[in-house]
Design an enzyme around this catalytic site. Structure first.
Site, PDB file in Angstrom:
ATOM      1  N   LYS A 195       0.837  -1.210   0.000  1.00 20.20           N
ATOM      2  CA  LYS A 195       0.000   0.000   0.000  1.00 20.20           C
ATOM      3  C   LYS A 195       0.870   1.258   0.000  1.00 20.20           C
ATOM      4  N   GLY A 211       8.659 -22.120  16.673  1.00 17.78           N
ATOM      5  CA  GLY A 211       7.737 -22.821  17.574  1.00 17.78           C
ATOM      6  C   GLY A 211       7.246 -24.106  16.916  1.00 17.78           C
ATOM      7  N   GLY A 230      -4.344 -11.809 -10.443  1.00 15.41           N
ATOM      8  CA  GLY A 230      -5.127 -11.797  -9.203  1.00 15.41           C
ATOM      9  C   GLY A 230      -4.853 -10.490  -8.471  1.00 15.41           C
ATOM     10  N   ILE A 259      -2.505  -9.648  -6.216  1.00 16.49           N
ATOM     11  CA  ILE A 259      -1.111  -9.188  -6.203  1.00 16.49           C
ATOM     12  C   ILE A 259      -0.687  -8.731  -7.597  1.00 16.49           C
ATOM     13  N   VAL A 266       0.692 -16.348  -8.394  1.00 18.28           N
ATOM     14  CA  VAL A 266      -0.383 -17.276  -8.753  1.00 18.28           C
ATOM     15  C   VAL A 266      -1.077 -17.843  -7.512  1.00 18.28           C
ATOM     16  N   ARG A 311      -1.181 -18.151  -2.924  1.00 20.68           N
ATOM     17  CA  ARG A 311      -0.345 -18.494  -1.783  1.00 20.68           C
ATOM     18  C   ARG A 311      -0.830 -19.822  -1.205  1.00 20.68           C
ATOM     19  N   ALA A 314      -5.844 -10.317   5.764  1.00 24.20           N
ATOM     20  CA  ALA A 314      -5.369  -9.957   7.100  1.00 24.20           C
ATOM     21  C   ALA A 314      -6.530  -9.763   8.074  1.00 24.20           C
ATOM     22  N   HIS A 333     -23.068  15.503   2.300  1.00 19.27           N
ATOM     23  CA  HIS A 333     -22.900  16.017   0.940  1.00 19.27           C
ATOM     24  C   HIS A 333     -21.825  17.084   0.919  1.00 19.27           C
TER      25      HIS A 333
HETATM   26  P1  FAD Z   1       1.289 -14.246   8.212  1.00 16.95           P
HETATM   27  O1  FAD Z   1       1.106 -12.785   8.090  1.00 16.95           O
HETATM   28  O2  FAD Z   1       1.885 -14.975   7.071  1.00 16.95           O
HETATM   29  O3  FAD Z   1       2.161 -14.483   9.524  1.00 16.95           O
HETATM   30  C1  FAD Z   1       2.578 -15.742   9.936  1.00 16.95           C
HETATM   31  C2  FAD Z   1       3.789 -15.569  10.837  1.00 16.95           C
HETATM   32  O4  FAD Z   1       4.064 -16.807  11.479  1.00 16.95           O
HETATM   33  C3  FAD Z   1       5.063 -15.186  10.090  1.00 16.95           C
HETATM   34  O5  FAD Z   1       5.715 -14.135  10.747  1.00 16.95           O
HETATM   35  C4  FAD Z   1       5.908 -16.465  10.142  1.00 16.95           C
HETATM   36  O6  FAD Z   1       7.299 -16.194  10.121  1.00 16.95           O
HETATM   37  C5  FAD Z   1       5.472 -17.047  11.469  1.00 16.95           C
HETATM   38  N1  FAD Z   1       5.664 -18.495  11.608  1.00 16.95           N
HETATM   39  C6  FAD Z   1       5.208 -19.471  10.784  1.00 16.95           C
HETATM   40  N2  FAD Z   1       5.527 -20.680  11.278  1.00 16.95           N
HETATM   41  C7  FAD Z   1       6.211 -20.455  12.430  1.00 16.95           C
HETATM   42  C8  FAD Z   1       6.816 -21.309  13.401  1.00 16.95           C
HETATM   43  N3  FAD Z   1       6.742 -22.640  13.298  1.00 16.95           N
HETATM   44  N4  FAD Z   1       7.469 -20.733  14.440  1.00 16.95           N
HETATM   45  C9  FAD Z   1       7.524 -19.377  14.572  1.00 16.95           C
HETATM   46  N5  FAD Z   1       6.966 -18.535  13.692  1.00 16.95           N
HETATM   47  C10 FAD Z   1       6.310 -19.077  12.644  1.00 16.95           C
HETATM   48  N6  FAD Z   1      -4.386  -8.946   2.949  1.00 16.95           N
HETATM   49  C11 FAD Z   1      -5.280  -7.967   3.191  1.00 16.95           C
HETATM   50  O7  FAD Z   1      -6.241  -8.196   3.924  1.00 16.95           O
HETATM   51  N7  FAD Z   1      -5.144  -6.724   2.636  1.00 16.95           N
HETATM   52  C12 FAD Z   1      -4.114  -6.423   1.822  1.00 16.95           C
HETATM   53  O8  FAD Z   1      -4.016  -5.296   1.339  1.00 16.95           O
HETATM   54  C13 FAD Z   1      -3.156  -7.426   1.542  1.00 16.95           C
HETATM   55  N8  FAD Z   1      -2.110  -7.173   0.741  1.00 16.95           N
HETATM   56  C14 FAD Z   1      -1.181  -8.146   0.515  1.00 16.95           C
HETATM   57  C15 FAD Z   1      -0.126  -7.864  -0.342  1.00 16.95           C
HETATM   58  C16 FAD Z   1       0.832  -8.834  -0.608  1.00 16.95           C
HETATM   59  C17 FAD Z   1       1.975  -8.518  -1.531  1.00 16.95           C
HETATM   60  C18 FAD Z   1       0.734 -10.112   0.029  1.00 16.95           C
HETATM   61  C19 FAD Z   1       1.781 -11.156  -0.214  1.00 16.95           C
HETATM   62  C20 FAD Z   1      -0.324 -10.399   0.867  1.00 16.95           C
HETATM   63  C21 FAD Z   1      -1.297  -9.425   1.110  1.00 16.95           C
HETATM   64  N9  FAD Z   1      -2.400  -9.667   1.928  1.00 16.95           N
HETATM   65  C22 FAD Z   1      -3.324  -8.700   2.143  1.00 16.95           C
HETATM   66  C23 FAD Z   1      -2.588 -10.968   2.580  1.00 16.95           C
HETATM   67  C24 FAD Z   1      -2.121 -10.883   4.050  1.00 16.95           C
HETATM   68  O9  FAD Z   1      -0.771 -10.501   4.081  1.00 16.95           O
HETATM   69  C25 FAD Z   1      -2.322 -12.211   4.736  1.00 16.95           C
HETATM   70  O10 FAD Z   1      -3.662 -12.620   4.602  1.00 16.95           O
HETATM   71  C26 FAD Z   1      -1.987 -12.099   6.217  1.00 16.95           C
HETATM   72  O11 FAD Z   1      -0.666 -11.681   6.409  1.00 16.95           O
HETATM   73  C27 FAD Z   1      -2.202 -13.442   6.918  1.00 16.95           C
HETATM   74  O12 FAD Z   1      -1.936 -13.287   8.262  1.00 16.95           O
HETATM   75  P2  FAD Z   1      -1.453 -14.505   9.165  1.00 16.95           P
HETATM   76  O13 FAD Z   1      -1.193 -13.934  10.510  1.00 16.95           O
HETATM   77  O14 FAD Z   1      -2.376 -15.634   9.026  1.00 16.95           O
HETATM   78  O15 FAD Z   1      -0.064 -14.995   8.522  1.00 16.95           O
HETATM   79  P1  NAD Z   2      -4.865 -14.723  -6.314  1.00 15.74           P
HETATM   80  O1  NAD Z   2      -5.505 -16.003  -5.980  1.00 15.74           O
HETATM   81  O2  NAD Z   2      -5.551 -13.457  -5.984  1.00 15.74           O
HETATM   82  O3  NAD Z   2      -4.580 -14.656  -7.881  1.00 15.74           O
HETATM   83  C1  NAD Z   2      -3.806 -15.604  -8.546  1.00 15.74           C
HETATM   84  C2  NAD Z   2      -4.152 -15.519 -10.019  1.00 15.74           C
HETATM   85  O4  NAD Z   2      -3.218 -16.295 -10.728  1.00 15.74           O
HETATM   86  C3  NAD Z   2      -5.538 -16.075 -10.345  1.00 15.74           C
HETATM   87  O5  NAD Z   2      -6.222 -15.164 -11.155  1.00 15.74           O
HETATM   88  C4  NAD Z   2      -5.232 -17.377 -11.063  1.00 15.74           C
HETATM   89  O6  NAD Z   2      -6.189 -17.718 -12.038  1.00 15.74           O
HETATM   90  C5  NAD Z   2      -3.901 -17.060 -11.707  1.00 15.74           C
HETATM   91  N1  NAD Z   2      -3.067 -18.222 -11.997  1.00 15.74           N
HETATM   92  C6  NAD Z   2      -2.888 -19.332 -11.233  1.00 15.74           C
HETATM   93  N2  NAD Z   2      -1.993 -20.157 -11.810  1.00 15.74           N
HETATM   94  C7  NAD Z   2      -1.603 -19.549 -12.968  1.00 15.74           C
HETATM   95  C8  NAD Z   2      -0.689 -19.886 -14.002  1.00 15.74           C
HETATM   96  N3  NAD Z   2       0.000 -21.009 -13.953  1.00 15.74           N
HETATM   97  N4  NAD Z   2      -0.541 -19.031 -15.029  1.00 15.74           N
HETATM   98  C9  NAD Z   2      -1.244 -17.861 -15.083  1.00 15.74           C
HETATM   99  N5  NAD Z   2      -2.120 -17.488 -14.116  1.00 15.74           N
HETATM  100  C10 NAD Z   2      -2.285 -18.320 -13.078  1.00 15.74           C
HETATM  101  O7  NAD Z   2      -3.412 -14.805  -5.659  1.00 15.74           O
HETATM  102  P2  NAD Z   2      -2.307 -13.694  -5.452  1.00 15.74           P
HETATM  103  O8  NAD Z   2      -2.575 -12.514  -6.295  1.00 15.74           O
HETATM  104  O9  NAD Z   2      -1.014 -14.413  -5.583  1.00 15.74           O
HETATM  105  O10 NAD Z   2      -2.524 -13.305  -3.952  1.00 15.74           O
HETATM  106  C11 NAD Z   2      -2.383 -14.288  -2.904  1.00 15.74           C
HETATM  107  C12 NAD Z   2      -3.289 -13.999  -1.758  1.00 15.74           C
HETATM  108  O11 NAD Z   2      -2.888 -12.818  -1.086  1.00 15.74           O
HETATM  109  C13 NAD Z   2      -4.715 -13.832  -2.201  1.00 15.74           C
HETATM  110  O12 NAD Z   2      -5.473 -14.859  -1.646  1.00 15.74           O
HETATM  111  C14 NAD Z   2      -5.159 -12.518  -1.672  1.00 15.74           C
HETATM  112  O13 NAD Z   2      -6.334 -12.637  -0.942  1.00 15.74           O
HETATM  113  C15 NAD Z   2      -4.032 -12.041  -0.769  1.00 15.74           C
HETATM  114  N6  NAD Z   2      -3.799 -10.634  -1.103  1.00 15.74           N
HETATM  115  C16 NAD Z   2      -4.760  -9.736  -0.771  1.00 15.74           C
HETATM  116  C17 NAD Z   2      -4.616  -8.409  -1.115  1.00 15.74           C
HETATM  117  C18 NAD Z   2      -5.693  -7.443  -0.757  1.00 15.74           C
HETATM  118  O14 NAD Z   2      -6.531  -7.785   0.056  1.00 15.74           O
HETATM  119  N7  NAD Z   2      -5.712  -6.247  -1.323  1.00 15.74           N
HETATM  120  C19 NAD Z   2      -3.499  -7.986  -1.817  1.00 15.74           C
HETATM  121  C20 NAD Z   2      -2.556  -8.932  -2.166  1.00 15.74           C
HETATM  122  C21 NAD Z   2      -2.713 -10.261  -1.789  1.00 15.74           C
END
Ligand code: FAD
Ligand code: NAD
Length: 475
Positions: A58, A122, A190, A192, A277, A279, A327, A451
């Site tokens: 962001k 952990g 998607g 990302i 593609v 997570r 998140a 408004h």
């Molecule tokens: P995580 O945030 O992945 O945290 C898990 C933590 O556990 C990590 O720190 C890891 O190191 C730790 N861990 C794992 N296993 C162990 C272990 N055995 N011992 C100790 N520590 C461990 N979501 C949104 O809602 N809005 C967004 O705008 C958004 N943007 C995103 C942009 C990107 C580029 C990406 C990649 C993701 C985005 N997401 C967004 C998705 C969001 O980041 C995840 O849904 C969220 O972080 C999940 O939270 P979590 O706590 O389940 O896991």
């Molecule tokens: P995503 O599931 O949003 O999108 C993945 C895309 O890749 C899909 O459209 C799928 O059809 C396509 N795809 C899959 N395999 C493919 C291939 N072999 N070739 C071409 N296209 C292919 O996943 P993401 O964008 O990687 O994001 C991962 C997760 O992180 C999502 O679940 C999302 O909720 C979370 N995230 C959320 C935000 C947000 O809330 N603003 C931002 C970033 C990430």
């Protein structure tokens, strides 16, 4: 003697750290273990969201959008300048500063709430014992009355495009580019792909996004997705649908990508390739064989609707369990788990989890799409209002998009709200709240909206459902 806590949380992402803080609010003793290591070798709480996801993305979306607007929009306001330039290092250092502040903030929150933040690995053993291994130290066994697993997720890696951290990269690396790639390829249109594709496109990269599916944004309402595709095309984002990548190879300073679409074999040469593609849940070295926690066929930790695992007293929350990888979904599960542990009644309404894509215009929705309602067989009505008819959107020079509401024909209940437009991610909260209270469109119609505000578009869309829109002809 081993240390004892009421609750041990494994993972300090938005799901885990929130669970830990809420548990401490209930007066319980809590430890939260996290092993996150940043690229510079430092540890930080906050997980993917704060270190490599929501927050850094962001920050870059904001910087790149301001740059884009300065280049393309300022002159419309009468602001003249002799060309703007982007200092990528300064943009990245602002982003890194925000991340540092927020992750440091969690350490501060832990201290203030008396949560013991433990840096290291952990692993859940049998009978709610947790093995904790700090870096370079011997494993220590900690006893807990309850355990919350919040180990998150990691990017999916494709066998035909292995990450090398330099040219074929995941989303984390794509947040850290120190220069704008001239040609950027993205696999996956998607969330990302669209967000990071937008960042680098606005900064001057030629971005091609290859998407395997034939439908653009298949999870969104079709009308919204169609309009969004139009807007992204206008911005120069080249999204190719039905494109299945077959190979990606690094050759010198380029990546050669082979893919197939309905016209046959195609190829593409880029300077960097981001693979986005999806997570997958991360449970590496998390569970001892006798921990008693089951995984499902896709590797998610199996939980019931209250996030209870198959092991008594062990909960799991966030990306490592079923449901959208968001998140806010993880954090609310963390709150629910901690409240249940404290003996309170708690539940989460999975039907009203908002989704937001932070592109420009933003895309946000909650509830069912028109297609889903149609498929359910329930009689429905829709209403929409374009931002082009909103005074506030005009003043902001951001008139693309619309608000669309899908409601039940019989009792007028709001079933879904879909927004493409400025601040859609903020506007959607009104819809979430309305749906949480099972509101009807009449409830929204009779609610006074300030408004001029963007929220008036939500009001007008609700009116349009009954053909009562006041500032746009009813269809
Ligand atoms: P995580 O945030 O992945 O945290 C898990 C933590 O556990 C990590 O720190 C890891 O190191 C730790 N861990 C794992 N296993 C162990 C272990 N055995 N011992 C100790 N520590 C461990 N979501 C949104 O809602 N809005 C967004 O705008 C958004 N943007 C995103 C942009 C990107 C580029 C990406 C990649 C993701 C985005 N997401 C967004 C998705 C969001 O980041 C995840 O849904 C969220 O972080 C999940 O939270 P979590 O706590 O389940 O896991
Ligand atoms: P995503 O599931 O949003 O999108 C993945 C895309 O890749 C899909 O459209 C799928 O059809 C396509 N795809 C899959 N395999 C493919 C291939 N072999 N070739 C071409 N296209 C292919 O996943 P993401 O964008 O990687 O994001 C991962 C997760 O992180 C999502 O679940 C999302 O909720 C979370 N995230 C959320 C935000 C947000 O809330 N603003 C931002 C970033 C990430």
């Amino acid at each position: 003697m081993s240390r004892k806590f009421d609750v041990v949380v494994i993972g300090a992402g938005p799901a885990g750290y929130i669970a830990a803080i809420r548990a401490s609010q209930h007066g319980m003793t809590v430890a939260c273990i996290d092993e996150w290591v940043n690229r510079d070798g430092s540890n930080a709480f906050g997980g993917t969201c704060l270190n490599a996801g929501c927050i850094p993305s962001k920050a870059l979306l904001e910087s790149s959008e301001l740059f884009h607007r300065a280049e393309h929009e300022f002159s419309k306001h009468g602001i003249q300048h002799k060309g703007v330039t982007m200092d990528i290092a300064a943009m990245q250092s602002r982003k890194d500063g925000i991340v540092r502040q927020l992750t440091g903030g969690i350490a501060g929150l832990f201290k203030a709430s008396k949560v013991e933040g433990l840096v290291g690995h952990g692993r859940l053993l049998a009978d709610k014992k947790v093995e904790f291994t700090a870096k370079g130290a011997k494993p220590e066994t900690i006893e807990a009355r309850y355990v919350v697993l919040a180990s998150g997720s990691v990017p999916v890696e494709l066998s035909v495009a292995k990450f090398d951290g330099k040219r074929i990269v995941d989303s984390w690396d794509a947040l850290d580019f120190d220069a704008v790639p001239k040609r950027l390829g993205v696999i996956g249109a998607g969330v990302i792909g669209l967000e990071l594709g937008s960042v680098w496109n606005r900064l001057g990269a030629e971005v091609v996004v290859l998407e395997a599916m034939d439908d653009f944004l298949f999870m969104a309402d079709r009308e919204i997705a169609k309009e969004a595709a139009k807007q992204f095309k206008k911005q120069g984002l080249d999204v190719r649908l039905g494109a299945k990548m077959t190979a990606a190879k690094v050759k010198g300073k380029s990546v050669l990508v082979d893919y197939e679409d309905k016209s046959g074999k195609q190829s593409l040469e880029v300077d960097k390739l981001v693979v986005a593609v999806g997570r997958r849940p991360f449970t590496g070295e998390l569970l001892a064989d006798d921990a008693g926690v089951k995984l499902d066929s896709r590797g998610f930790i199996e939980v019931d609707h209250e996030c209870r695992t198959s092991a008594k007293g062990v909960f799991a929350v966030g990306d490592c369990v079923r449901g959208p990888m968001l998140a806010h979904k993880g954090s609310e599960e963390g709150v629910m788990a901690a409240d249940l542990i404290a003996g309170e009644i708690a539940e989460l309404n999975y039907n009203v989890i908002p989704s937001v894509i932070y592109t420009a215009p933003e895309i946000a929705w909650v509830g069912k799409t028109e297609e889903e309602v149609k498929a359910s067989g329930r009689a429905y009505k829709t209403g929409s209002f374009p931002f082009a008819a909103s005074g506030r959107a005009k003043a902001m020079e951001q008139t693309a998009g619309m608000v669309k509401i899908v409601a039940a024909k019989d009792d007028d209940e709001i079933l879904g709200v879909h927004i493409l437009g400025p601040m859609a991610g903020e506007l959607i909260s009104e819809a979430v709240l309305a749906m949480e209270f099972s509101a009807s469109t009449e409830d929204l119609q009779r609610t006074i909206h300030a408004h001029p505000s963007l929220a008036e578009a939500v009001h007008e869309a609700a009116l349009a459902v009954d053909k009562k829109a006041l500032n746009f002809p009813n269809r």
